[in-house]
Motif scaffolding. Structure first.
Motif, PDB file in Angstrom:
ATOM      1  N   UNK A  46     -11.711  -0.546  -5.705  1.00 51.26           N
ATOM      2  CA  UNK A  46     -11.218   0.643  -6.407  1.00 51.26           C
ATOM      3  C   UNK A  46     -10.143   1.334  -5.585  1.00 51.26           C
ATOM      4  N   UNK A  47     -10.428   1.519  -4.316  1.00 51.62           N
ATOM      5  CA  UNK A  47      -9.479   2.173  -3.407  1.00 51.62           C
ATOM      6  C   UNK A  47      -8.168   1.400  -3.332  1.00 51.62           C
ATOM      7  N   UNK A  48      -8.271   0.086  -3.263  1.00 46.13           N
ATOM      8  CA  UNK A  48      -7.056  -0.739  -3.135  1.00 46.13           C
ATOM      9  C   UNK A  48      -6.192  -0.632  -4.375  1.00 46.13           C
ATOM     10  N   UNK A  49      -6.821  -0.453  -5.516  1.00 44.50           N
ATOM     11  CA  UNK A  49      -6.032  -0.267  -6.738  1.00 44.50           C
ATOM     12  C   UNK A  49      -5.330   1.080  -6.704  1.00 44.50           C
ATOM     13  N   UNK A  50      -6.040   2.102  -6.229  1.00 46.66           N
ATOM     14  CA  UNK A  50      -5.448   3.430  -6.141  1.00 46.66           C
ATOM     15  C   UNK A  50      -4.277   3.442  -5.167  1.00 46.66           C
ATOM     16  N   UNK A  51      -4.397   2.671  -4.086  1.00 43.50           N
ATOM     17  CA  UNK A  51      -3.326   2.607  -3.079  1.00 43.50           C
ATOM     18  C   UNK A  51      -2.209   1.674  -3.496  1.00 43.50           C
ATOM     19  N   UNK A  52      -2.311   1.098  -4.679  1.00 41.94           N
ATOM     20  CA  UNK A  52      -1.293   0.192  -5.219  1.00 41.94           C
ATOM     21  C   UNK A  52      -1.067  -1.053  -4.358  1.00 41.94           C
ATOM     22  N   UNK A  53      -2.090  -1.519  -3.683  1.00 45.43           N
ATOM     23  CA  UNK A  53      -1.937  -2.794  -2.975  1.00 45.43           C
ATOM     24  C   UNK A  53      -2.683  -3.906  -3.710  1.00 45.43           C
ATOM     25  N   UNK A  54      -3.359  -3.536  -4.772  1.00 48.94           N
ATOM     26  CA  UNK A  54      -4.081  -4.518  -5.569  1.00 48.94           C
ATOM     27  C   UNK A  54      -3.783  -4.226  -7.038  1.00 48.94           C
ATOM     28  N   UNK A  78       3.452   9.107  -1.292  1.00 44.42           N
ATOM     29  CA  UNK A  78       2.707  10.365  -1.249  1.00 44.42           C
ATOM     30  C   UNK A  78       1.296  10.220  -0.701  1.00 44.42           C
ATOM     31  N   UNK A  79       0.855   8.975  -0.543  1.00 41.20           N
ATOM     32  CA  UNK A  79      -0.518   8.763  -0.081  1.00 41.20           C
ATOM     33  C   UNK A  79      -0.570   8.531   1.413  1.00 41.20           C
ATOM     34  N   UNK A  80      -1.663   8.948   2.019  1.00 39.26           N
ATOM     35  CA  UNK A  80      -1.940   8.555   3.385  1.00 39.26           C
ATOM     36  C   UNK A  80      -3.109   7.596   3.319  1.00 39.26           C
ATOM     37  N   UNK A  81      -2.993   6.448   3.964  1.00 38.75           N
ATOM     38  CA  UNK A  81      -4.027   5.429   3.841  1.00 38.75           C
ATOM     39  C   UNK A  81      -4.703   5.152   5.174  1.00 38.75           C
ATOM     40  N   UNK A  82      -6.023   5.275   5.198  1.00 36.24           N
ATOM     41  CA  UNK A  82      -6.804   4.923   6.388  1.00 36.24           C
ATOM     42  C   UNK A  82      -7.662   3.732   5.990  1.00 36.24           C
ATOM     43  N   UNK A  83      -7.239   2.513   6.316  1.00 36.97           N
ATOM     44  CA  UNK A  83      -7.961   1.337   5.846  1.00 36.97           C
ATOM     45  C   UNK A  83      -9.238   1.084   6.640  1.00 36.97           C
ATOM     46  N   UNK A  84     -10.028   0.144   6.136  1.00 37.44           N
ATOM     47  CA  UNK A  84     -11.291  -0.152   6.782  1.00 37.44           C
ATOM     48  C   UNK A  84     -11.101  -0.807   8.148  1.00 37.44           C
ATOM     49  N   UNK A  85     -10.217  -1.830   8.230  1.00 38.01           N
ATOM     50  CA  UNK A  85      -9.953  -2.385   9.572  1.00 38.01           C
ATOM     51  C   UNK A  85      -8.778  -1.643  10.190  1.00 38.01           C
ATOM     52  N   UNK A  86      -8.866  -1.475  11.472  1.00 38.14           N
ATOM     53  CA  UNK A  86      -7.752  -0.859  12.198  1.00 38.14           C
ATOM     54  C   UNK A  86      -6.654  -1.879  12.334  1.00 38.14           C
TER      55      UNK A  86
ATOM     56  N   UNK B 103      -0.592  -6.142   5.969  1.00 36.73           N
ATOM     57  CA  UNK B 103      -1.432  -5.294   5.126  1.00 36.73           C
ATOM     58  C   UNK B 103      -1.184  -3.828   5.421  1.00 36.73           C
ATOM     59  N   UNK B 104      -0.962  -3.524   6.702  1.00 34.56           N
ATOM     60  CA  UNK B 104      -0.665  -2.136   7.058  1.00 34.56           C
ATOM     61  C   UNK B 104       0.660  -1.708   6.433  1.00 34.56           C
ATOM     62  N   UNK B 105       1.645  -2.605   6.475  1.00 33.24           N
ATOM     63  CA  UNK B 105       2.971  -2.256   5.973  1.00 33.24           C
ATOM     64  C   UNK B 105       2.964  -2.034   4.464  1.00 33.24           C
ATOM     65  N   UNK B 106       2.256  -2.873   3.728  1.00 31.88           N
ATOM     66  CA  UNK B 106       2.324  -2.715   2.273  1.00 31.88           C
ATOM     67  C   UNK B 106       1.555  -1.507   1.754  1.00 31.88           C
ATOM     68  N   UNK B 107       0.830  -0.795   2.626  1.00 34.35           N
ATOM     69  CA  UNK B 107       0.212   0.457   2.191  1.00 34.35           C
ATOM     70  C   UNK B 107       1.255   1.588   2.176  1.00 34.35           C
ATOM     71  N   UNK B 108       2.424   1.313   2.719  1.00 38.64           N
ATOM     72  CA  UNK B 108       3.524   2.296   2.700  1.00 38.64           C
ATOM     73  C   UNK B 108       4.429   1.921   1.520  1.00 38.64           C
TER      74      UNK B 108
END
Lengths: 307, 264
Positions: A46-54, A78-86, B103-108
């Motif tokens: 769900x989150x990945x869809x919201x972040x437009x990466x899926x 406009x989004x700030x993304x803190x993903x699960x893996x660093x 993956x980090x880059x495409x979140x921007x």
């Protein structure tokens, strides 16, 4: 509708596997909204869809009033993304990581420099600016990822399991920083399988299981509605559960659930199971405690959040 | 999970912000500069000395001529080839799968097409630096006869783009790092040996010569031979067209492969 997130009938399929099975979601501007559920519930999808990466499989999804299907670049700005893996750059220092990320947004050099200072100060990493990533503890890396997510001064922060894998102390520090950001009016969306995190940070949340929403509301509302005020826990071997459950149910207006090596007793219609504490026969470990979101999940799905 | 998902239009062009990706690579390279510079500095030098002057004393070319002069244009084509290939296979794989940098880059606001452009630009940078270096060596060894040789540099950029894009296309398409090895044996090594670099391609059996036409660097070498001696022919325009067309195609395919891989 501007601001926040609006989803209707959102679906995500991977081949024949349905990860998100038609969910409706409304996140209001300025609130901290949670997606609580065990692994495999569909939170990350769900989150990945919201972040437009899926890409979404079906349904409607608007972020800040923009359609994810057509305005992805603007949404991501406009989004700030803190993903699960660093996914930090191990070859760069703390400061260089922030600078590289700021460049992806096309920010001017002086703005990047200013935001690096702000981010480091806010997440208490200023004295680590020249450190390499492998020199940082898990908690510091997490804080760096949060600082990174703020480089574009987002209107909404999306966090996927922000404190998974952190020790309790590091977790507290991260929560404290997130509460600070929340206090500044930043809209936040987070996923978690820790009920304390959801209870501590979220104004409202949805509980997900197997791609569907099983409940929604504020933490207090959910607990009151589905678990009551107190819970009685009896620790017993699974073999002893059946007679114990039957016995407990006979004693009053109670809901009894069994999971793993524990039997849980919830009160119905305001009745508290606390009085049973002294009445249980046998060599069992008995605890009475306040009901929480994990109990809500157990009541609604028969499963533990921790699976 | 590997998934067949519709990922949008066939041609997706990058935005100008892809430079951010290139700049990040520069930052990383700065911290590793010395260790990374050794191989590309030493290998061509040793090859010139050992093959050019060592083996060259025993080589008699049809029509006479110095062996060093014969291998020089090819050297300027193939050592940069190795640079582009390394940057866009092993290094790209590591960034993509282990570090999760993509993956980090495409979140921007950058998309996979920008990542592809940034990677290809970086491979081309590596490749161009190598080309300049080997050219300087060729000039120093007296292998260059014509001032037209300065045109090698723009062609080197095209060569770099084509090889980086081809390598990235491959890297983005395979499912494990084990498969990267095939690119070297089936792709890069034939480029090194069959591209008319160290011996005239005309001495090879016809089948291998035909195969050579499909080898990218064969065309680059052909152009460079013309520029080094000043003997240009129309066929070299054909080689240039080959490079441009194949380069553009590989660029699009690399973008496509990366979009398919990252937008799941």
């Amino acid at each position: 509708m501007t601001g926040g997130i609006h989803a209707r009938g959102l679906v995500k399929r991977f081949g024949s596997y349905v990860a998100v099975d038609g969910i409706d979601l409304e996140v209001r501007s300025g609130e901290c909204f949670g997606l609580l559920g065990p692994n495999g519930a569909g939170k990350t999808s769900t989150i990945r869809m919201i972040c437009c990466v899926s890409p979404i499989t079906a349904g409607e999804l608007l972020v800040d009033g923009l359609d994810v299907r057509t305005r992805a670049r603007e949404i991501k700005a406009r989004l700030g993304v803190v993903p699960q893996d660093d996914n930090l750059d191990p070859d760069l220092t703390v400061e260089q990581n922030l600078r590289a990320y700021g460049r992806y947004f096309g920010l001017p050099r002086d703005i990047i420099a200013a935001r690096i200072e702000e981010g480091l100060a806010l997440l208490q990493l200023s004295d680590r600016r020249a450190s390499r990533i492998d020199e940082l503890s898990g908690g510091m890396k997490r804080r760096l990822v949060i600082a990174r997510s703020l480089m574009n001064a987002p209107s909404m922060l999306v966090l996927d399991e922000p404190t998974t894998g952190l020790d309790p102390q590091a977790r507290q520090v991260v929560w404290q920083r997130l509460r600070l950001l929340k206090g500044r009016g930043l809209t936040m969306l987070l996923t978690t399988h820790y009920m304390e995190e959801a209870a501590n940070l979220c104004d409202r949340l949805i509980i997900m299981n197997r791609g569907r929403i099983v409940a929604q509301g504020s933490p207090a509302e959910l607990v009151a509605a589905h678990a009551g005020r107190d819970v009685l826990e009896v620790q017993a071997d699974p073999e002893a559960h059946q007679p114990l459950v039957a016995d407990l149910q006979r004693r009053g207006n109670f809901e009894v659930e069994s999971s793993g090596d524990t039997v849980y007793v919830f009160g119905r219609d305001g009745e508290s199971p606390a009085r049973l504490a002294g009445e249980i026969v046998g060599n069992f470990r008995v605890t009475v405690r306040q009901a929480n979101l994990e109990d809500v999940f157990l009541r609604l799905t028969g499963r533990s959040l921790k699976e | 999970m590997a998934v067949r998902v519709a990922f949008g239009p066939v041609i997706v062009l990058p935005s100008l912000r892809f430079w951010g990706v290139w700049q990040r690579h520069v930052d990383v390279a700065r911290s590793r500069f010395l260790s990374q510079a050794v191989m590309p500095a030493v290998e061509p030098l040793i090859t010139f000395l050992v093959l050019g002057f060592g083996l060259g004393r025993f080589v008699e070319l049809e029509g006479g001529g110095d062996y060093v002069k014969f291998i020089a244009p090819g050297m300027v084509a193939v050592f940069p080839m190795w640079q582009a290939v390394f940057a866009c296979t092993w290094e790209a794989w590591f960034r993509m799968e282990n570090q999760r940098t993509y993956h980090a880059i495409i979140a921007t606001p950058l998309g996979p097409e920008d990542v592809a452009a940034g990677e290809i630009a970086w491979g081309t940078t590596h490749s161009l630096l190598s080309a300049v270096y080997v050219m300087a060596m060729a000039v120093a060894f007296g292998a260059v006869d014509s001032p037209l040789a300065v045109l090698v540099l723009p062609v080197a950029i095209l060569n770099g783009v084509m090889l980086s894009a081809l390598s990235l296309w491959y890297t983005a398409s395979v499912s494990s790092s084990n498969a990267l090895g095939y690119f070297f044996t089936i792709g890069a090594l034939p480029m090194f040996w069959l591209g008319n670099v160290f011996f005239p391609a005309s001495s090879l059996p016809q089948a291998l010569q035909t195969l050579g036409w499909f080898v990218p660097t064969t065309h680059t070498v052909a152009i460079y031979r013309g520029l080094f001696t000043g003997d240009l022919a129309w066929s070299q325009l054909g080689d240039l067209a080959w490079l441009a067309a194949v380069g553009a195609f590989c660029f699009l395919m690399a973008t496509r492969a990366l979009r398919r891989r990252l937008l799941v």
